[in-house]
Design a protein around this motif. Structure first.
Motif, PDB file in Angstrom:
ATOM      1  N   CYS A 130       6.340  -6.477   4.269  1.00 54.77           N
ATOM      2  CA  CYS A 130       6.011  -5.934   5.215  1.00 54.77           C
ATOM      3  C   CYS A 130       6.037  -4.198   4.197  1.00 54.77           C
ATOM      4  O   CYS A 130       7.299  -3.346   4.676  1.00 54.77           O
ATOM      5  N   HIS A 131       4.955  -3.578   4.485  1.00 54.55           N
ATOM      6  CA  HIS A 131       4.542  -1.771   3.884  1.00 54.55           C
ATOM      7  C   HIS A 131       4.743  -0.985   5.523  1.00 54.55           C
ATOM      8  O   HIS A 131       3.729  -1.524   6.332  1.00 54.55           O
ATOM      9  N   LEU A 132       5.707  -0.450   5.775  1.00 50.94           N
ATOM     10  CA  LEU A 132       5.437   0.315   6.980  1.00 50.94           C
ATOM     11  C   LEU A 132       4.560   1.872   6.302  1.00 50.94           C
ATOM     12  O   LEU A 132       4.914   2.480   5.531  1.00 50.94           O
ATOM     13  N   ASN A 133       3.280   1.952   6.587  1.00 51.34           N
ATOM     14  CA  ASN A 133       2.275   2.376   5.967  1.00 51.34           C
ATOM     15  C   ASN A 133       2.598   3.798   5.958  1.00 51.34           C
ATOM     16  O   ASN A 133       2.794   4.980   5.898  1.00 51.34           O
ATOM     17  N   SER A 134       2.887   4.041   7.549  1.00 56.13           N
ATOM     18  CA  SER A 134       3.166   6.014   8.288  1.00 56.13           C
ATOM     19  C   SER A 134       3.942   6.898   7.718  1.00 56.13           C
ATOM     20  O   SER A 134       4.242   7.775   7.282  1.00 56.13           O
ATOM     21  N   SER A 135       5.065   5.680   7.237  1.00 55.71           N
ATOM     22  CA  SER A 135       6.728   6.386   6.524  1.00 55.71           C
ATOM     23  C   SER A 135       6.901   6.002   4.975  1.00 55.71           C
ATOM     24  O   SER A 135       7.435   6.702   4.485  1.00 55.71           O
TER      25      SER A 135
END
Length: 268
Positions: A130-135
């Motif tokens: 998973c890529h955590l978009n905001s951080s």
């Protein structure tokens, strides 16, 4: 997400350190009273400290029991919690990271998410889960970890699995117990979002070490044995543990790699 910090009442400077650290980012921590070695009777120590791959030090048993208390808190409150030892140093954008984890990982059904890095290679997935978009962080499948319980997010499903294991398995060092629970759906944050204070020099984040852990470190511990027979029994358990780790690696060989987790010093 509630923050739970394991802390001994006598370690007041550590409590102040954590209060100040999280005041800067607007988080109010909850402190969980750690189990002290004074609370462990000789009867309890003899009953619980000699069933793992080597004899546990009393401080190691206390550390394990402290984490076990934290797992019970997660089950009782039925919500994920960030569990920290009291010498943990977190990234400055920890709030955004926690928000991203809560909003963007539901499809992964995580049991545990490890935030820590600690001078040792881990076996993780070759590709991010998973890529955590905001951080800007990513989550990797965590298949094997050897050291480090400085900070992890534990979900109710994971806490239940750990407590069920603790009900019928011998106590161990907290990290060995957690990361040999192979039915945990575990992930690793990268770049690492947490480091324990005694590792900051090694990672170039500090020139001095401010305090040693009061909860317990197992590195370089040389156990003593009561007899040759006892030593053989512990050795047998250790061999079995090593075989289980080897089997775990073979199971994930084609989708995993053994490497160090990247740490971005600019985030601290």
């Amino acid at each position: 997400m509630e923050l739970l910090i394991i802390n001994l009442p006598k370690s007041k400077e550590r409590r102040v350190f954590q209060e100040q650290q999280f005041l800067k980012v607007g988080i109010q921590p909850t402190f969980l009273q750690a189990v002290s070695i004074d609370q462990i009777s000789e009867e309890q120590f003899n009953a619980e400290a000699f069933g793992w791959q080597r004899p546990l030090k009393k401080v190691e048993l206390a550390c394990f029991l402290s984490h076990k208390k934290a797992w019970q808190q997660v089950v009782d409150r039925n919500q994920p919690m960030l569990i920290l030892e009291d010498d943990a140093v977190v990234v400055s954008d920890i709030v955004q990271l926690l928000e991203d984890i809560q909003s963007q990982t539901l499809n992964l059904c995580p049991d545990l998410i490890n935030l820590e890095v600690r001078s040792r290679k881990k076996i993780v997935s070759k590709k991010p889960a998973c890529h955590l978009n905001s951080s800007g962080y990513k989550l990797l499948d965590l298949f094997q970890e050897r050291t480090g319980t400085g900070g992890y997010i534990l979900f109710p499903t994971g806490a239940q699995k750990l407590l069920e294991k603790a009900a019928h398995s011998a106590a161990a060092t907290a990290d060995a117990f957690i990361f040999s629970t192979y039915n945990l759906n575990a992930y690793q944050v990268e770049p690492a979002a947490l480091i324990q204070e005694d590792q900051m020099i090694a990672y170039g984040l500090s020139d001095t070490e401010n305090f040693e852990s009061t909860i317990g470190r197992s590195e370089n511990f040389k156990p003593t044995y009561k007899s040759v027979y006892e030593k053989k029994m512990f050795r047998k358990r250790r061999v079995m543990g090593q075989l289980q780790m080897a089997c775990r690696y073979l199971q994930v060989l084609f989708k995993a790699e053994k490497r160090f987790i990247f740490l971005d010093k600019s985030r601290f």
